[in-house]
Design a protein around this motif. Structure first.
Motif, short mmCIF file in Angstrom:
data_model
loop_
_atom_site.label_atom_id
_atom_site.label_comp_id
_atom_site.label_asym_id
_atom_site.label_seq_id
_atom_site.Cartn_x
_atom_site.Cartn_y
_atom_site.Cartn_z
N ASN A 149 0.63 -1.39 0.09
CA ASN A 149 -0.18 0.06 -0.02
C ASN A 149 0.65 1.44 0.56
OD1 ASN A 149 0.92 0.54 2.98
ND2 ASN A 149 -0.68 -1.40 3.08
N LEU A 150 -0.02 2.45 -0.16
CA LEU A 150 1.26 3.64 -0.48
C LEU A 150 1.61 4.06 0.73
CD1 LEU A 150 1.92 5.87 -2.31
CD2 LEU A 150 -0.57 6.87 -1.56
N ASN A 151 1.36 3.82 2.04
CA ASN A 151 1.60 4.39 3.18
C ASN A 151 3.09 3.44 4.03
OD1 ASN A 151 0.25 6.41 4.65
ND2 ASN A 151 -1.53 4.55 4.80
N GLU A 152 3.39 2.21 2.92
CA GLU A 152 3.95 1.80 3.52
C GLU A 152 4.97 2.34 2.12
OE1 GLU A 152 5.05 -3.04 1.81
OE2 GLU A 152 3.64 -3.09 3.54
N CYS A 153 5.13 1.98 1.01
CA CYS A 153 5.67 2.54 -0.26
C CYS A 153 6.08 3.49 0.82
CB CYS A 153 5.16 3.04 -1.01
SG CYS A 153 5.75 3.55 -2.45
N LEU A 154 5.62 5.06 1.19
CA LEU A 154 6.29 5.94 1.30
C LEU A 154 7.44 5.70 2.14
CD1 LEU A 154 3.45 8.46 1.05
CD2 LEU A 154 4.98 8.59 -0.80
N GLU A 155 7.02 5.56 3.52
CA GLU A 155 7.89 5.03 4.73
C GLU A 155 9.05 4.59 4.18
OE1 GLU A 155 8.29 2.31 8.80
OE2 GLU A 155 6.37 2.49 7.48
N LYS A 159 13.14 7.02 4.08
CA LYS A 159 14.62 6.54 3.95
C LYS A 159 15.35 6.33 3.09
CE LYS A 159 12.47 3.76 8.17
NZ LYS A 159 12.02 2.24 8.28
N SER A 160 15.05 5.77 2.12
CA SER A 160 16.08 5.86 0.39
C SER A 160 16.03 6.95 0.37
CB SER A 160 15.61 4.81 -0.75
OG SER A 160 16.17 4.46 -0.91
N ALA A 161 15.75 8.07 0.45
CA ALA A 161 15.87 9.26 -0.51
C ALA A 161 16.73 9.92 -0.04
CB ALA A 161 14.76 9.87 -1.03
N GLY A 162 16.71 9.93 1.33
CA GLY A 162 17.50 10.42 2.42
C GLY A 162 17.07 12.07 2.98
#
Length: 249
Positions: A149-155, A159-162
């Motif tokens: 889902n989107l919430n899991e994805c955004l989290e 983290k990856s983007a910094g």
């Protein structure tokens, strides 16, 4: 095939002429003993491979690394899971553009059965990313992530983007600006910033997902009044973003 890509173990081993790469080298490029072809190590160096011998359906070659492969572009893409046939084309095309990461996510309006596709489990999705990287003539294959889902994805994406990033959500329902305006004046990201671009599934975002994106710092951007397929929107958005950031020069 603009480059033949190998992993670390393959680069020192003979290549079967029945392998897709071997078949291309022999039957399409018509290479023979003593000839060379462009080669690279996945995630590593680009160089020249020299064919030493073609015997017993094996191509023996030596690889001379010369330059580093192109770095991934500072672009992470969130994609609402599309139809499998669209996904193949989408992954290949955005890989050719040099996208750093692809995050496929379930969405509220997305067809749930698409997420049951075996494209990822059977390696087809990675092959499409590899094909796009080969088309680009470089070695950096985008990383692929799946989310329910989107919430899991955004989290995961944050983290990856910094800490330094620009977050854009493509949406043709009352967007705050068009995509090119997101790079004007005070909105323009710094050179070191990662751009995150979120594109919904073929039915778009729900109002709840729009609120979730906005609360996460995403600016909703449009690309005109015409409704595009997810694969088209992803390729167009990536192209516009990279062009606005001066990375297609």
């Amino acid at each position: 095939m603009n480059i033949a890509l190998f992993n670390e173990s393959e680069i020192t081993s003979p290549l079967s002429v029945k392998d897709e790469r071997g078949e291309h080298i022999v039957k399409v490029l018509h290479k023979k003993e003593g000839d060379t072809f462009k080669a690279g190590i996945i995630g590593g160096m680009v160089g020249t491979a020299t064919i030493n011998k073609i015997e017993n359906n094996l191509i023996s070659f030596s690889f001379s690394p010369e330059t580093a492969g192109l770095e991934p572009q500072p672009l992470i893409m969130i994609i609402g899971f599309p139809r499998p046939i669209q996904l193949k084309r989408l992954l290949r095309d955005i890989a050719a553009l040099g996208v750093k990461e692809v995050h496929l996510t379930g969405t509220e309006l997305g067809e749930k059965s698409y997420m049951q596709s075996n494209l990822v489990e059977h390696g087809t999705a990675y092959k499409m990313l590899l094909d796009g990287t080969v088309q680009a003539g470089t070695t950096s294959v985008p990383e692929l992530f799946l989310h329910t889902n989107l919430n899991e994805c955004l989290e995961a994406v944050k983290k990856s983007a910094g800490e330094v990033f620009q977050a854009l959500a493509l949406d043709n329902i009352n967007p705050a600006c068009n995509l090119t305006e997101a790079f004007r004046d005070d909105r323009k990201p710094s050179d070191e910033a990662i751009t995150i671009a979120a594109i919904g599934s073929e039915r778009g975002w729900t109002d709840r997902e729009r609120r979730t994106l906005e609360e996460a710092g995403f600016v909703r951007c449009g690309m005109g009044k015409r409704i595009m397929r997810t694969e088209t929107a992803a390729t167009v958005a990536a192209s516009v973003i990279l062009a606005e950031r001066g990375l297609l020069c």
